[in-house]
Design an enzyme around this catalytic site. Sequence first.
Site, PDB file in Angstrom:
ATOM      1  N   GLY A  70       0.767  -0.991   0.074  1.00  0.00           N
ATOM      2  CA  GLY A  70      -0.119   0.077  -0.158  1.00  0.00           C
ATOM      3  C   GLY A  70       0.901   1.332   0.027  1.00  0.00           C
ATOM      4  N   THR A  71       2.225   1.049  -0.263  1.00  0.00           N
ATOM      5  CA  THR A  71       2.830   2.280  -0.349  1.00  0.00           C
ATOM      6  C   THR A  71       2.906   2.981  -1.449  1.00  0.00           C
ATOM      7  OG1 THR A  71       4.672   0.978   1.104  1.00  0.00           O
ATOM      8  CG2 THR A  71       5.366   2.953  -0.044  1.00  0.00           C
ATOM      9  N   THR A  72       2.712   4.156  -1.678  1.00  0.00           N
ATOM     10  CA  THR A  72       2.558   4.959  -2.797  1.00  0.00           C
ATOM     11  C   THR A  72       3.933   5.763  -3.001  1.00  0.00           C
ATOM     12  OG1 THR A  72       1.461   6.936  -1.803  1.00  0.00           O
ATOM     13  CG2 THR A  72      -0.037   5.101  -2.800  1.00  0.00           C
ATOM     14  N   ASN A  97      -5.004   2.501  -2.484  1.00  0.00           N
ATOM     15  CA  ASN A  97      -5.819   2.536  -0.895  1.00  0.00           C
ATOM     16  C   ASN A  97      -6.606   1.106  -1.002  1.00  0.00           C
ATOM     17  OD1 ASN A  97      -7.980   3.436   0.885  1.00  0.00           O
ATOM     18  ND2 ASN A  97      -7.691   5.316   0.218  1.00  0.00           N
ATOM     19  N   PHE A  98      -6.402   0.706   0.350  1.00  0.00           N
ATOM     20  CA  PHE A  98      -7.146  -0.655   0.608  1.00  0.00           C
ATOM     21  C   PHE A  98      -8.469  -0.490   1.439  1.00  0.00           C
ATOM     22  CE2 PHE A  98      -2.572  -2.419  -0.100  1.00  0.00           C
ATOM     23  CZ  PHE A  98      -3.064  -3.477  -1.053  1.00  0.00           C
ATOM     24  N   HIS A 130      -5.048  15.067   3.469  1.00  0.00           N
ATOM     25  CA  HIS A 130      -4.231  14.150   4.151  1.00  0.00           C
ATOM     26  C   HIS A 130      -3.566  14.628   5.346  1.00  0.00           C
ATOM     27  CE1 HIS A 130      -5.055  11.529   0.881  1.00  0.00           C
ATOM     28  NE2 HIS A 130      -4.995  10.397   1.695  1.00  0.00           N
ATOM     29  N   HIS A 131      -3.255  13.713   6.297  1.00  0.00           N
ATOM     30  CA  HIS A 131      -2.129  14.157   7.216  1.00  0.00           C
ATOM     31  C   HIS A 131      -0.988  14.627   6.893  1.00  0.00           C
ATOM     32  CE1 HIS A 131      -0.129  10.559   6.912  1.00  0.00           C
ATOM     33  NE2 HIS A 131      -1.387   9.872   6.775  1.00  0.00           N
ATOM     34  N   LYS A 134       2.374  12.568   5.624  1.00  0.00           N
ATOM     35  CA  LYS A 134       1.969  11.847   4.228  1.00  0.00           C
ATOM     36  C   LYS A 134       3.457  12.400   3.281  1.00  0.00           C
ATOM     37  CE  LYS A 134      -1.050  10.372   0.436  1.00  0.00           C
ATOM     38  NZ  LYS A 134      -0.191   8.867   0.511  1.00  0.00           N
ATOM     39  N   GLY A 140      -1.984   8.534  -4.097  1.00  0.00           N
ATOM     40  CA  GLY A 140      -2.031   7.592  -4.636  1.00  0.00           C
ATOM     41  C   GLY A 140      -3.593   7.566  -5.171  1.00  0.00           C
ATOM     42  N   THR A 141      -4.288   7.441  -4.147  1.00  0.00           N
ATOM     43  CA  THR A 141      -5.843   7.257  -4.293  1.00  0.00           C
ATOM     44  C   THR A 141      -6.444   8.398  -5.123  1.00  0.00           C
ATOM     45  OG1 THR A 141      -5.857   6.606  -2.211  1.00  0.00           O
ATOM     46  CG2 THR A 141      -7.826   7.382  -2.941  1.00  0.00           C
TER      47      THR A 141
END
Length: 233
Positions: A70-72, A97-98, A130-131, A134, A140-141
């Site tokens: 899940g690493t972008t 994104n999982f 995002h936080h 990141k 990536g999403t």
Amino acid sequence: MKIALLGYGKMGQTIEKIALERGHEIVIKTNEEEGYDINQADVAIDFSVPKAAFFNIAKCLKLGVPVISGTTGWLDNYEHAIKLCKENNGAFIYASNFSLGVNIFFELNKHLAKMMSQLKQYHVSIEEIHHTEKLDAPSGTAITLAEGIISQHDEYNKWLLNQNKKQTIPITAKRIANVPGTHSIEYKSNTDTINITHTAHTREGFALGAVVAAEWILGKTGVFSMKDVLNIG
């Protein structure tokens, strides 16, 4: 199931919690690229950093350990990872994104884009929040959402970060403390606006999806996506 956590930051720690609740064992948890024996694990889950992700994925595939990533921010090497998976008869899932909800949102996004492709008066844009921890932007999403629109809509051929040009999808990326992830698609005309939004409340949705994917991939070979895991689309 014995799980290797390659990347043990906040996300890795949340995955550990979910995995233990579901009866699994964590045999490796590391932030290092070296010094771990991946053969201890039945499956690896990589939520590391962009510069380490491909190394971790390649190591798993070469040694026959199914890997979920899940690493972008590492996707320049994605095709190489696919090649390694096929050469080694391995098993691999990458997802930007999982989250189970986000993967439904991906399909909703494509369906809406197909409908909106007939209505040229609407112009689309994407915003992601995002936080502040990141590392990559856009997320990536957000890129996956943009690519989903492009695949269904002949008005657009690429996306751009913080730029608005003809035939491109502008993506705005914001970084705000303690925001797990919010993604919004907006179609705007002179007369009205259509919005769809996915808002994550905690990291647990992402973690659960990664563990579900790891459970699903055991015993399989090939390159898969969350669409396969969830049997959607």
